[in-house]
Design an enzyme around this catalytic site. Structure first.
Site: not given
Ligand SMILES: Nc1ncnc2c1ncn2[C@@H]1O[C@H](COP(=O)(O)OS(=O)(=O)O)[C@@H](OP(=O)(O)O)[C@H]1O
Ligand SMILES: Nc1ncnc2c1ncn2[C@@H]1O[C@H](COP(=O)(O)OP(=O)(O)O)[C@@H](O)[C@H]1O
Length: 197
Positions: A32-33, A35-36, A38-39, A106
């Site tokens: 994903g972008l 700031g979406s 993910k982390s 990715s």
């Protein structure tokens, strides 16, 4: 491919490691972008797995770029190499019996498909972390969107570099309309319902 190399089979098999750990090993691939979320989600899910005594490890875009991939930048070519290497590392983690959670933008479908093809069907879960560019830009946790808008970052994903949304991810998690806890619960529920954990 180098010449004169031979594959050595491991003396301990993946199934033996899984048996010892008492659980399946697989990759949860967050895409994903910036700031979406993910982390945030990868770490929160890893926390839940840890509490349940599962072996897990998070591979995170920023962190990997401090070490293993510090020779790579953000050109299309470097991003592809970044994902190729992470795919191989993730496969090693799966072989070692761990659940591996990856948090990389990715951006290219083809690269994500190549990672999927490295693994077996029950070893790869692609999660599209869905969040509009407007919301990501509002969050801007590292101030990078601001920098990109100011022209300080040339090829920033979503602004002036592409992001290709997955066509058929195993899961879509909408971080714009659900809280972190709700998103984590959706992922844990999916893992249980599909017998990954
Ligand atoms: N040009 C550009 N575009 C996108 N992101 C950038 C860029 N420059 C630096 N960053 C920071 O690097 C993190 C993304 O690294 P990744 O390895 O996940 O990127 S990629 O998968 O190879 O596209 C990304 O982290 P996340 O915000 O966690 O996604 C940014 O913090
Ligand atoms: N539902 C949600 N899931 C994940 N992150 C969320 C959510 N709602 C708000 N956020 C916030 O959005 C930001 C996401 O940042 P981060 O996890 O670093 O994203 P990424 O790794 O995709 O760049 C964090 O500040 C997080 O607290």
């Amino acid at each position: 491919m180098s010449a004169n190399i031979t594959w050595h089979a491991s003396s301990i098999s993946k199934s033996e490691r899984r048996l010892r750990n008492g659980h399946h090993s697989f990759v949860i691939w967050f895409t994903g972008l910036s700031g979406s979320g993910k982390s945030t989600l990868a770490n929160a899910v890893a926390g839940r797995l840890f509490d349940d005594h599962l072996q897990s490890y998070v591979l995170d875009g920023d962190n990997i770029r401090f070490g293993l991939n510090k020779d790579l930048g953000f050109s299309e070519r470097d991003r592809k190499e970044n994902i190729r290497r992470i795919g191989e590392v993730a496969k090693l983690f799966v072989d070692s019996g761990s659940v591996v959670l990856t948090a990389f933008i990715s951006p290219y479908k083809e690269d994500r498909r190549a990672v999927r093809e490295l693994l077996k069907a029950d070893e790869f879960i692609e999660i599209f972390v869905k969040c509009s560019i407007d919301e990501c830009e509002k969050r801007d946790p590292k101030g990078l969107y601001q920098k990109a808008r100011n022209g300080e970052i040339k090829a920033f994903t979503g602004i002036n570099a592409p992001y290709e949304e997955p066509d058929k991810p195993e899961m879509i998690i909408d971080t714009e309309h659900f809280t972190i806890d709700q998103c984590v619960n959706q992922i844990i529920d999916y893992l249980k319902a599909n017998k990954f954990i």
